[in-house]
Design an enzyme around this catalytic site. Structure first.
Site, mmCIF file in Angstrom:
data_model
loop_
_atom_site.group_PDB
_atom_site.id
_atom_site.type_symbol
_atom_site.label_atom_id
_atom_site.label_comp_id
_atom_site.label_asym_id
_atom_site.label_seq_id
_atom_site.Cartn_x
_atom_site.Cartn_y
_atom_site.Cartn_z
ATOM 1 N N SER A 1 -5.479 0.399 9.562
ATOM 2 C CA SER A 1 -6.132 -0.420 8.749
ATOM 3 C C SER A 1 -5.243 -1.093 8.026
ATOM 4 C CB SER A 1 -7.130 0.095 8.151
ATOM 5 O OG SER A 1 -6.701 0.952 7.362
ATOM 6 N N CYS B 1 0.800 -1.215 -0.132
ATOM 7 C CA CYS B 1 -0.059 0.076 -0.035
ATOM 8 C C CYS B 1 0.823 1.440 -0.040
ATOM 9 C CB CYS B 1 -1.266 -0.223 1.233
ATOM 10 S SG CYS B 1 -0.267 -0.529 2.756
ATOM 11 N N HIS C 1 -2.531 6.447 4.134
ATOM 12 C CA HIS C 1 -1.223 6.439 4.437
ATOM 13 C C HIS C 1 -0.630 7.679 4.081
ATOM 14 C CE1 HIS C 1 -1.361 2.393 5.528
ATOM 15 N NE2 HIS C 1 -0.696 1.733 4.518
HETATM 16 P P1 NAP Z 1 -7.369 -10.974 7.064
HETATM 17 O O1 NAP Z 1 -8.309 -9.836 7.593
HETATM 18 O O2 NAP Z 1 -6.601 -11.695 7.990
HETATM 19 O O3 NAP Z 1 -8.178 -11.940 6.343
HETATM 20 C C1 NAP Z 1 -7.601 -13.244 5.594
HETATM 21 C C2 NAP Z 1 -8.557 -13.706 4.702
HETATM 22 O O4 NAP Z 1 -8.169 -15.014 4.524
HETATM 23 C C3 NAP Z 1 -9.951 -14.367 5.493
HETATM 24 O O5 NAP Z 1 -10.917 -14.327 4.711
HETATM 25 C C4 NAP Z 1 -9.457 -15.719 6.148
HETATM 26 O O6 NAP Z 1 -10.748 -16.640 6.178
HETATM 27 C C5 NAP Z 1 -8.712 -16.295 4.925
HETATM 28 N N1 NAP Z 1 -7.933 -17.323 5.269
HETATM 29 C C6 NAP Z 1 -6.848 -17.336 6.262
HETATM 30 N N2 NAP Z 1 -6.241 -18.521 6.295
HETATM 31 C C7 NAP Z 1 -6.717 -19.291 5.232
HETATM 32 C C8 NAP Z 1 -6.390 -20.441 4.622
HETATM 33 N N3 NAP Z 1 -5.508 -21.158 5.306
HETATM 34 N N4 NAP Z 1 -6.820 -20.921 3.470
HETATM 35 C C9 NAP Z 1 -7.913 -19.864 3.073
HETATM 36 N N5 NAP Z 1 -8.230 -18.812 3.673
HETATM 37 C C10 NAP Z 1 -7.554 -18.134 4.637
HETATM 38 O O7 NAP Z 1 -6.320 -10.357 6.255
HETATM 39 P P2 NAP Z 1 -6.106 -9.019 5.483
HETATM 40 O O8 NAP Z 1 -5.835 -7.781 6.204
HETATM 41 O O9 NAP Z 1 -7.404 -8.890 4.560
HETATM 42 O O10 NAP Z 1 -4.823 -9.077 4.219
HETATM 43 C C11 NAP Z 1 -5.127 -10.095 3.035
HETATM 44 C C12 NAP Z 1 -3.908 -10.004 2.433
HETATM 45 O O11 NAP Z 1 -3.765 -8.604 1.700
HETATM 46 C C13 NAP Z 1 -2.452 -10.093 3.044
HETATM 47 O O12 NAP Z 1 -1.749 -10.913 2.410
HETATM 48 C C14 NAP Z 1 -2.021 -8.714 3.281
HETATM 49 O O13 NAP Z 1 -0.748 -8.788 3.437
HETATM 50 C C15 NAP Z 1 -2.514 -8.011 2.136
HETATM 51 N N6 NAP Z 1 -2.554 -6.539 2.220
HETATM 52 C C16 NAP Z 1 -3.584 -6.127 3.127
HETATM 53 C C17 NAP Z 1 -3.537 -4.592 3.064
HETATM 54 C C18 NAP Z 1 -4.424 -3.989 4.310
HETATM 55 O O14 NAP Z 1 -4.414 -2.699 4.188
HETATM 56 N N7 NAP Z 1 -4.940 -4.554 5.182
HETATM 57 C C19 NAP Z 1 -2.918 -3.861 2.153
HETATM 58 C C20 NAP Z 1 -2.056 -4.429 1.226
HETATM 59 C C21 NAP Z 1 -2.123 -5.858 1.184
HETATM 60 P P3 NAP Z 1 -11.395 -16.950 7.639
HETATM 61 O O15 NAP Z 1 -12.099 -15.699 7.906
HETATM 62 O O16 NAP Z 1 -12.074 -18.090 7.301
HETATM 63 O O17 NAP Z 1 -10.371 -16.827 8.687
#
Ligand code: NAP
Length: 367
Positions: A180, A150, A244
């Protein structure tokens, strides 16, 4: 729900970024959600039961009863958006690409693979040329495309118009990153209230050594030749919910006049904007002239597509480098789900999802 749109799935649909995908895909002119997937803990449950919806506005009503699937290929969709944690993304995304799906991923796992585009549609659309190489090399009928971290996304979105005219050689950046960005529930309130955390694991390495050089690199028909620029990054977590803010100092190969920098931003009309992709903000970079802007709370949703533009301000001479300025961008919209969505739109418009999908998108535009 219209059945004429391009069917897409969301992997990790219950998470922070997954919810943004669901929100941004609601009413999308080209795409409709045909599958929502999460971990085996959630699979089999209704979306409304498994997902702790924490975005402004309601969960889309037509998806409340959709039953969550495990993240395995087999459902009817041409493209999947991946919001999977890095611990599980590699194998799952590869299985989808091998099974013929286009994968637009937010996770970092494939960002640095030589045959995987790390894409910002305004910056390096020609890197999509890697997809033929990727498919051939890996024997896949589908593909993986990633979007950057991001904070890198907005830094490079602001620098690109300057880099193409004057050549950026050195960058010093201090980030003030919203909570976030750490997902939900993310950083504990006891850690962040009344405080700044001067460390975000892995963030400085991504900004200094990997992503900017690939994004601004040149695709020579077989590989991306990394751009030659040096960056120093200090990354901090601050008590802001979304957006950010980055304090940037830049040195150029050819030092421009201050007005030429403003002109470069004002005249910036890259391919995504010229194609008028549905999620492309017009303009891509917004300069705010007020001396105390941009500010996260006031400006993170600025522009024609809320959360998709990069906002810059406070351009002035720098006693150490040539110029300094501020960059602001929404981290979970353009910095995550929105970045992937715009990537998918470019992929469709450029025919990488097949000529039928490209023709369908054109017809939906006209309709
Ligand atoms: P999060 O809130 O923890 O959500 C993770 C998701 O993946 C949930 O739907 C979870 O399902 C699922 N999941 C977890 N373990 C799994 C598995 N073993 N198999 C299949 N599904 C699984 O994470 P997030 O913040 O959304 O981030 C997601 C990705 O985007 C990460 O790689 C992060 O680095 C990237 N990212 C995030 C941001 C940000 O601003 N947050 C920005 C850029 C990139 P359940 O609900 O069933 O556990």
């Amino acid at each position: 729900m219209s059945s004429s749109k391009i069917k897409v799935g969301v992997l990790g649909a219950t998470g922070a970024v997954g919810q943004r995908f669901v929100q941004m895909l609601q009413g999308h002119p080209w795409f409709e959600i045909s599958a929502l997937c999460a971990s085996e803990r959630s699979a089999g449950k209704r979306y409304a039961d498994a997902c702790n919806w924490n975005l402004r506005g309601d969960m889309p009503a037509h998806l409340r009863d959709m039953v969550l699937l495990e993240c395995e290929p087999g459902f009817d969709a041409e493209l999947v958006f991946s919001a999977l944690p890095s611990e599980s993304a590699t194998a799952i995304e590869q299985r989808f690409a091998a099974a013929g799906y286009g994968v637009c991923s937010n996770s970092r796992n494939h960002r640095y693979d030589a045959d995987v585009p790390l894409l910002i549609p305004e910056v390096n659309p020609e890197h999509l040329g890697l997809l033929e190489i990727q498919k051939q090399r890996r024997g896949w009928s589908g593909f993986i495309v990633t979007n950057p971290n991001c904070s890198t996304t907005h830094l490079i979105s602001a620098l690109h118009p300057l880099h193409v005219r004057f050549g950026v050689s050195k960058v010093f950046v201090v980030t003030m990153q919203a909570v976030s960005g750490a997902g939900y529930p993310g950083v504990s309130s006891m850690d962040i209230l009344d405080n700044i955390v001067p460390y975000i694991s892995g963030e400085e390495e991504k900004m200094e050594q990997k992503e900017p050089q690939k994004l601004l690199g040149t695709f020579d028909g077989t590989q991306v030749r990394y751009a030659d620029l040096v960056l120093s990054a200090h990354c901090n977590r601050v008590p802001v919910r979304n957006g950010h803010l980055e304090a940037v100092s830049v040195e150029f190969k050819d030092k421009p006049a201050q007005e030429e920098i403003l002109q470069a931003w004002a005249e910036y009309q890259p391919l995504a904007q010229r194609l008028r992709l549905p999620s492309a903000p017009q303009p891509a970079v917004i300069y705010l002239a007020a001396q105390d802007r941009p500010q996260p709370r006031l400006d993170r949703l600025a522009g024609t597509v809320p959360g998709m533009a990069t906002v810059v301000g406070r351009l002035r001479p720098d006693p150490l480098f040539h110029y300094k300025f501020l960059v602001l961008g929404h981290n979970t919209i353009r910095g995550a789900a929105g970045g992937s969505l715009l990537n998918a739109e470019l992929i469709v418009a450029q025919g990488y999802l097949g000529s039928t999908a490209a023709a369908l998108a054109r017809s939906l535009e006209v309709a």
